[in-house]
Design a protein around this motif. Structure first.
Motif, PDB file in Angstrom:
ATOM      1  N   PHE A  86       0.836  -1.200   0.000  1.00 30.28           N
ATOM      2  CA  PHE A  86       0.000   0.000   0.000  1.00 30.28           C
ATOM      3  C   PHE A  86       0.872   1.251   0.000  1.00 30.28           C
ATOM      4  CE2 PHE A  86      -2.234   3.524   1.932  1.00 30.28           C
ATOM      5  CZ  PHE A  86      -3.418   3.540   1.219  1.00 30.28           C
ATOM      6  N   ASP A  87       1.917   1.229   0.825  1.00 30.25           N
ATOM      7  CA  ASP A  87       2.819   2.386   0.896  1.00 30.25           C
ATOM      8  C   ASP A  87       3.471   2.653  -0.458  1.00 30.25           C
ATOM      9  OD1 ASP A  87       2.143   2.574   3.571  1.00 30.25           O
ATOM     10  OD2 ASP A  87       3.997   1.606   4.279  1.00 30.25           O
ATOM     11  N   LYS A  88       3.859   1.586  -1.142  1.00 31.54           N
ATOM     12  CA  LYS A  88       4.480   1.739  -2.468  1.00 31.54           C
ATOM     13  C   LYS A  88       3.473   2.308  -3.465  1.00 31.54           C
ATOM     14  CE  LYS A  88       7.157  -0.826  -5.884  1.00 31.54           C
ATOM     15  NZ  LYS A  88       7.785  -2.117  -6.208  1.00 31.54           N
ATOM     16  N   VAL A  89       2.259   1.765  -3.466  1.00 38.94           N
ATOM     17  CA  VAL A  89       1.212   2.266  -4.373  1.00 38.94           C
ATOM     18  C   VAL A  89       0.916   3.733  -4.058  1.00 38.94           C
ATOM     19  CG1 VAL A  89      -1.228   2.068  -5.022  1.00 38.94           C
ATOM     20  CG2 VAL A  89       0.174   0.006  -4.812  1.00 38.94           C
ATOM     21  N   ARG A  90       0.770   4.067  -2.774  1.00 44.50           N
ATOM     22  CA  ARG A  90       0.473   5.446  -2.370  1.00 44.50           C
ATOM     23  C   ARG A  90       1.563   6.400  -2.863  1.00 44.50           C
ATOM     24  NH1 ARG A  90      -3.830   7.828  -1.008  1.00 44.50           N
ATOM     25  NH2 ARG A  90      -3.142   8.827  -2.855  1.00 44.50           N
ATOM     26  N   ALA A  91       2.836   6.007  -2.695  1.00 44.97           N
ATOM     27  CA  ALA A  91       3.950   6.855  -3.137  1.00 44.97           C
ATOM     28  C   ALA A  91       3.919   7.040  -4.658  1.00 44.97           C
ATOM     29  CB  ALA A  91       5.282   6.251  -2.693  1.00 44.97           C
ATOM     30  N   MET A  92       3.648   5.957  -5.381  1.00 48.80           N
ATOM     31  CA  MET A  92       3.587   6.066  -6.845  1.00 48.80           C
ATOM     32  C   MET A  92       2.423   6.944  -7.283  1.00 48.80           C
ATOM     33  SD  MET A  92       4.405   2.308  -8.334  1.00 48.80           S
ATOM     34  CE  MET A  92       6.061   1.644  -8.403  1.00 48.80           C
ATOM     35  N   VAL A  93       1.270   6.757  -6.669  1.00 43.88           N
ATOM     36  CA  VAL A  93       0.101   7.565  -7.018  1.00 43.88           C
ATOM     37  C   VAL A  93       0.385   9.043  -6.736  1.00 43.88           C
ATOM     38  CG1 VAL A  93      -2.291   8.100  -6.329  1.00 43.88           C
ATOM     39  CG2 VAL A  93      -1.605   5.737  -6.831  1.00 43.88           C
ATOM     40  N   ASP A  94       0.964   9.330  -5.590  1.00 51.49           N
ATOM     41  CA  ASP A  94       1.300  10.722  -5.264  1.00 51.49           C
ATOM     42  C   ASP A  94       2.260  11.302  -6.295  1.00 51.49           C
ATOM     43  OD1 ASP A  94      -0.336  10.564  -3.042  1.00 51.49           O
ATOM     44  OD2 ASP A  94       1.317  10.354  -1.604  1.00 51.49           O
ATOM     45  N   GLN A  95       3.255  10.516  -6.702  1.00 55.46           N
ATOM     46  CA  GLN A  95       4.210  10.973  -7.717  1.00 55.46           C
ATOM     47  C   GLN A  95       3.503  11.242  -9.035  1.00 55.46           C
ATOM     48  OE1 GLN A  95       7.631   8.401  -8.462  1.00 55.46           O
ATOM     49  NE2 GLN A  95       7.773   9.166 -10.569  1.00 55.46           N
ATOM     50  N   LEU A  96       2.664  10.303  -9.469  1.00 53.58           N
ATOM     51  CA  LEU A  96       1.994  10.437 -10.766  1.00 53.58           C
ATOM     52  C   LEU A  96       1.024  11.615 -10.778  1.00 53.58           C
ATOM     53  CD1 LEU A  96       1.457   6.649 -11.510  1.00 53.58           C
ATOM     54  CD2 LEU A  96       3.047   8.199 -12.669  1.00 53.58           C
ATOM     55  N   VAL A  97       0.284  11.800  -9.700  1.00 60.82           N
ATOM     56  CA  VAL A  97      -0.637  12.943  -9.632  1.00 60.82           C
ATOM     57  C   VAL A  97       0.161  14.250  -9.657  1.00 60.82           C
ATOM     58  CG1 VAL A  97      -2.329  14.153  -8.173  1.00 60.82           C
ATOM     59  CG2 VAL A  97      -2.515  11.675  -8.524  1.00 60.82           C
ATOM     60  N   GLY A  98       1.276  14.282  -8.943  1.00 65.88           N
ATOM     61  CA  GLY A  98       2.136  15.465  -8.988  1.00 65.88           C
ATOM     62  C   GLY A  98       2.658  15.740 -10.387  1.00 65.88           C
ATOM     63  N   GLU A  99       3.012  14.683 -11.089  1.00 60.06           N
ATOM     64  CA  GLU A  99       3.475  14.844 -12.477  1.00 60.06           C
ATOM     65  C   GLU A  99       2.345  15.326 -13.376  1.00 60.06           C
ATOM     66  OE1 GLU A  99       5.274  11.073 -13.477  1.00 60.06           O
ATOM     67  OE2 GLU A  99       7.015  11.467 -12.189  1.00 60.06           O
ATOM     68  N   HIS A 100       1.121  14.880 -13.130  1.00 54.41           N
ATOM     69  CA  HIS A 100      -0.021  15.381 -13.908  1.00 54.41           C
ATOM     70  C   HIS A 100      -0.149  16.890 -13.739  1.00 54.41           C
ATOM     71  CE1 HIS A 100      -2.374  11.280 -13.922  1.00 54.41           C
ATOM     72  NE2 HIS A 100      -1.256  11.230 -14.625  1.00 54.41           N
ATOM     73  N   ARG A 101      -0.087  17.374 -12.494  1.00 55.60           N
ATOM     74  CA  ARG A 101      -0.201  18.815 -12.245  1.00 55.60           C
ATOM     75  C   ARG A 101       0.961  19.559 -12.908  1.00 55.60           C
ATOM     76  NH1 ARG A 101      -3.996  16.419 -10.223  1.00 55.60           N
ATOM     77  NH2 ARG A 101      -4.483  16.522 -12.422  1.00 55.60           N
ATOM     78  N   ASP A 102       2.149  18.969 -12.844  1.00 53.99           N
ATOM     79  CA  ASP A 102       3.327  19.574 -13.451  1.00 53.99           C
ATOM     80  C   ASP A 102       3.149  19.688 -14.967  1.00 53.99           C
ATOM     81  OD1 ASP A 102       6.186  20.470 -13.284  1.00 53.99           O
ATOM     82  OD2 ASP A 102       6.481  18.668 -14.524  1.00 53.99           O
ATOM     83  N   MET A 103       2.655  18.628 -15.599  1.00 55.45           N
ATOM     84  CA  MET A 103       2.429  18.669 -17.056  1.00 55.45           C
ATOM     85  C   MET A 103       1.373  19.692 -17.427  1.00 55.45           C
ATOM     86  SD  MET A 103       2.711  14.846 -18.564  1.00 55.45           S
ATOM     87  CE  MET A 103       2.320  13.904 -17.104  1.00 55.45           C
ATOM     88  N   GLU A 104       0.327  19.781 -16.595  1.00 55.26           N
ATOM     89  CA  GLU A 104      -0.710  20.780 -16.856  1.00 55.26           C
ATOM     90  C   GLU A 104      -0.135  22.189 -16.799  1.00 55.26           C
ATOM     91  OE1 GLU A 104      -3.565  19.715 -13.898  1.00 55.26           O
ATOM     92  OE2 GLU A 104      -4.112  17.857 -14.949  1.00 55.26           O
ATOM     93  N   ALA A 105       0.753  22.432 -15.849  1.00 52.50           N
ATOM     94  CA  ALA A 105       1.386  23.753 -15.732  1.00 52.50           C
ATOM     95  C   ALA A 105       2.298  24.024 -16.933  1.00 52.50           C
ATOM     96  CB  ALA A 105       2.184  23.839 -14.433  1.00 52.50           C
ATOM     97  N   ARG A 106       3.039  23.021 -17.358  1.00 52.88           N
ATOM     98  CA  ARG A 106       3.906  23.195 -18.525  1.00 52.88           C
ATOM     99  C   ARG A 106       3.064  23.473 -19.765  1.00 52.88           C
ATOM    100  NH1 ARG A 106       9.087  21.395 -17.168  1.00 52.88           N
ATOM    101  NH2 ARG A 106       9.087  20.174 -15.260  1.00 52.88           N
TER     102      ARG A 106
END
Length: 182
Positions: A86-106
């Motif tokens: 669960f911790d691994k999935v949570r960390a990956m999901v947090d990373q991917l969602v952060g990357e989504h926001r980053d791509m939207e900003a770019r």
């Protein structure tokens, strides 16, 4: 030197030299004009490419991110075993969602330039900004393909009901989007 097809230089009087210089300028300008059809074709291709990018980010990418964030990520989190998985999935999901926001900003930075190209306006584009966005998008997709999706397959694959529920949710979402687009 006067413009002539003669293999032998022809002397032109100073009073006629201006006419000869004009011919040189005209020939040079007309030679450049030979590239005009190629440049017009390139400009048309740029407009098509820009419109395709606007559609991709306006519909495809935003919908894809919404499906991941509203359907896929929660499904994998619900099905993950508590503890390290669960911790691994949570960390990956947090990373991917952060990357989504980053791509939207770019994309928000680049979008006005792409819109101008789509309208046929000729302007300089920030090549570094495009390259940066593309590199980040490729890295994001690579991480998802190589790390998150195999883990999601493992987690969801243990429970056919979780996989079926995800498939049903995505099907419903697509039907709603199709109805909204119609």
């Amino acid at each position: 030197m006067p413009y002539t097809d003669s293999p032998h230089p022809v002397h032109i009087d100073a009073s006629l030299a201006g006419f000869s210089e004009c011919h040189h300028d005209f020939v040079a300008q007309l030679h450049s004009a030979l590239y005009l059809p190629e440049l017009v074709e390139a400009a048309a291709k740029a407009r098509v490419m820009a419109n395709d990018l606007l559609k991709m980010f306006g519909h495809g990418v935003s919908r894809h991110h919404a499906e991941e964030e509203n359907e896929l990520f929660p499904a994998v989190l619900r099905a993950a075993e508590s503890g390290p998985e669960f911790d691994k999935v949570r960390a990956m999901v947090d990373q991917l969602v952060g990357e989504h926001r980053d791509m939207e900003a770019r994309w928000a930075q680049l979008q006005p330039e792409v819109e101008a190209v789509a309208r046929g306006e000729v302007r300089a584009m920030d090549a570094a900004l495009i390259q940066d966005m593309v590199q980040h998008f490729f890295a994001h997709a690579h991480f998802e393909e190589e790390h998150f999706l195999p883990l999601a397959q493992k987690v969801l694959g243990r429970d056919s009901e979780s996989m079926a529920a995800l498939g049903h949710a995505l099907h419903q979402r697509h039907r709603q989007q199709e109805a909204a687009d119609a």
